[in-house]
Design a protein around this motif. Structure first.
Motif, short mmCIF file in Angstrom:
data_model
loop_
_atom_site.label_atom_id
_atom_site.label_comp_id
_atom_site.label_asym_id
_atom_site.label_seq_id
_atom_site.Cartn_x
_atom_site.Cartn_y
_atom_site.Cartn_z
N MET A 1 37.90 36.31 45.11
CA MET A 1 38.68 37.46 44.63
C MET A 1 39.95 37.02 43.91
SD MET A 1 38.84 40.66 44.21
CE MET A 1 37.49 41.20 45.27
N ALA A 2 40.56 35.94 44.40
CA ALA A 2 41.78 35.44 43.75
C ALA A 2 41.48 34.98 42.33
CB ALA A 2 42.36 34.28 44.56
N VAL A 3 40.38 34.24 42.17
CA VAL A 3 39.98 33.78 40.83
C VAL A 3 39.68 34.97 39.93
CG1 VAL A 3 38.25 32.51 39.52
CG2 VAL A 3 39.13 31.56 41.65
N SER A 4 38.98 35.96 40.46
CA SER A 4 38.67 37.16 39.69
C SER A 4 39.94 37.87 39.23
CB SER A 4 37.81 38.11 40.53
OG SER A 4 37.57 39.31 39.84
N ASN A 5 40.91 37.98 40.12
CA ASN A 5 42.18 38.63 39.77
C ASN A 5 42.94 37.84 38.70
OD1 ASN A 5 41.91 40.82 41.50
ND2 ASN A 5 42.89 39.77 43.22
N TYR A 6 42.87 36.50 38.77
CA TYR A 6 43.51 35.69 37.73
C TYR A 6 42.85 35.92 36.39
CZ TYR A 6 45.69 32.98 41.54
OH TYR A 6 46.41 32.59 42.64
N GLU A 7 41.51 35.93 36.37
CA GLU A 7 40.79 36.06 35.11
C GLU A 7 40.98 37.43 34.47
OE1 GLU A 7 37.23 32.77 35.80
OE2 GLU A 7 36.70 34.90 35.67
N MET A 8 41.19 38.45 35.29
CA MET A 8 41.41 39.80 34.76
C MET A 8 42.89 40.09 34.55
SD MET A 8 38.55 42.20 36.67
CE MET A 8 39.10 41.79 38.34
N ASP A 9 43.73 39.04 34.73
CA ASP A 9 45.18 39.16 34.57
C ASP A 9 45.79 40.21 35.49
OD1 ASP A 9 45.75 37.14 32.64
OD2 ASP A 9 44.83 38.40 31.09
N LYS A 10 45.15 40.43 36.64
CA LYS A 10 45.74 41.31 37.64
C LYS A 10 46.82 40.57 38.43
CE LYS A 10 41.78 44.40 38.38
NZ LYS A 10 40.81 44.92 39.38
N ARG A 11 46.66 39.26 38.52
CA ARG A 11 47.66 38.40 39.15
C ARG A 11 47.85 37.16 38.27
NH1 ARG A 11 46.05 36.76 44.99
NH2 ARG A 11 48.06 35.68 44.76
N THR A 12 49.05 36.59 38.32
CA THR A 12 49.33 35.38 37.56
C THR A 12 49.51 34.21 38.53
OG1 THR A 12 50.45 36.64 35.83
CG2 THR A 12 50.87 34.27 35.91
N PRO A 13 48.71 33.16 38.38
CA PRO A 13 48.84 32.01 39.29
C PRO A 13 50.17 31.31 39.11
CG PRO A 13 47.35 31.50 37.49
CD PRO A 13 47.67 32.95 37.37
N MET B 1 46.75 36.35 28.59
CA MET B 1 45.91 35.35 27.92
C MET B 1 45.50 34.23 28.89
SD MET B 1 44.50 34.81 25.01
CE MET B 1 43.61 33.50 24.19
N ILE B 2 46.33 33.98 29.92
CA ILE B 2 45.99 32.94 30.88
C ILE B 2 44.65 33.25 31.54
CG2 ILE B 2 46.61 31.93 33.11
CD1 ILE B 2 49.51 31.99 32.25
N GLY B 3 44.46 34.52 31.88
CA GLY B 3 43.20 34.92 32.52
C GLY B 3 41.99 34.62 31.65
N LYS B 4 42.09 34.94 30.37
CA LYS B 4 40.99 34.65 29.44
C LYS B 4 40.75 33.15 29.33
CE LYS B 4 40.89 38.62 26.31
NZ LYS B 4 40.98 39.05 24.89
#
Length: 335
Positions: free
Chosen positions: A29-41, A1-4
């Motif tokens: 790319m980092a922002v994109s990965n956060y938004e797609m929940d591929k990575r958690t900041p 949900m954080i990514g959304k």
């Protein structure tokens, strides 16, 4: 949900992924990965993102819990950009998450029972309009009061979307199997009312491939708000000019003058020529842009009511209430 959440508030801030990345000292790319929940900041990065987007950490980390949300598709010919569509759906997600987080304090009993109906084919404006009145347990004729209250008392969730996008009127879908209707609250009140029934028709009826679904649901909404018997009683069976009647009928039925003109044409009270003349007259008077109806907007008080109740019963804190209602603690205390 954080990514959304990150994506939603980035879009609200009119920032691209690249621009946000620059502001937090990372790459796109980092922002994109956060938004797609591929990575958690991590927490430090979340704080940077929150500062860049001018929101609290709580807004970035809020979850919709176990909500199962299914949004209806936007019209294929809708003049709404993909970015705006994502923003609208994000707005709906967050409203529904806030509402159901306070509903959880009391259980589903805080809402009217989920409406039960079978989707049926729509073949005729008048019959379909009457069917909607029947499932809402309304009289077959006569003006309709506050549609938001009527729908919420029948178990539908009304999701107000306050967004300045003239091409967006509304949308619909389900949340945990319960139908919801989203409506753009920046529109004129008469258009809000029409949109609520337009979206209800999408939920209730099915349409064949050879039908123009949007034209059908528009016709159904018009027939619901202003049934054939009513408009023929108001205008008579045949007319050559209805301009002097428009404002009176508008105030009685809380509908747009444009809708009255269309209904008069659909029910053969006026000819196509009179319909076109009346449309041109409305345009010349500026009534196509703003009818200045004075009709009171449709407002849902459900979230506010349940939140105030939760505070009074000490189910949530005042600060949580302020977060849910997107307002200040002082305003909550003043009320």
């Amino acid at each position: 949900m954080i990514g959304k959440n990150i994506k939603y508030y980035r879009l609200m801030s009119h920032l691209s992924q690249e621009k946000l990345a620059q502001q937090i000292g990372m790459n796109k790319m980092a922002v994109s990965n956060y938004e797609m929940d591929k990575r958690t900041p991590d927490l430090a990065t979340l704080r940077k993102i929150a500062d860049a987007l001018h929101v609290t950490l709580a807004k970035l980390t809020v979850s919709n819990g176990e909500l199962s949300i299914e949004h209806g598709a936007f019209r294929k010919n809708a003049s709404i950009t993909k970015t705006m569509q994502e923003l609208i759906l994000g707005y709906a997600d967050r409203y529904l998450a806030r509402l159901f987080s306070v509903v959880a304090c009391f259980g589903e009993a805080a809402l009217a029972p989920i409406p039960k109906y079978e989707r049926i084919p729509a073949t005729d404006f008048e019959a379909a309009g009457q069917h909607l009145r029947k499932i809402l347990e309304l009289p077959t004729n006569g003006p309709i009061g506050n549609i938001t209250d009527i729908l919420e008392n029948k178990g539908y969730i009304i999701c107000p979307i306050q967004i300045e996008e003239r091409h967006f009127s509304g949308n619909s879908g389900t949340v945990n199997g319960r139908p919801y209707i989203a409506v753009n609250t920046t529109m004129a009140a008469e258009r809000q009312r029409f949109t609520l029934i337009h979206e209800l028709a999408h939920l209730v009826f099915t349409f064949s491939d050879d039908q123009d679904e949007e034209r059908m649901v528009d016709g159904i909404a018009g027939a619901f708000l202003l049934p054939e018997k009513d408009i023929k009683r108001e205008l008579g069976p045949k007319r050559r000019d209805i301009r002097s009647d428009l404002r009176y009928i508008q105030h009685e039925y809380n509908v747009s003058m444009a809708s009255i003109v269309m209904r008069a044409y659909q029910t053969e009270i006026i000819s196509k020529a009179v319909y076109e003349i009346t449309q041109k007259w409305m345009a010349s008077q500026g009534l196509r842009r703003d009818e200045q109806s004075g009709i009171q907007p449709e407002v849902s008080h459900l979230l506010e009511q349940l939140t105030v109740r939760a505070v009074s019963e000490e189910e949530i804190t005042v600060s949580k209430a302020a977060e849910l209602l997107d307002t200040s603690i002082s305003e909550i205390l003043d009320n």
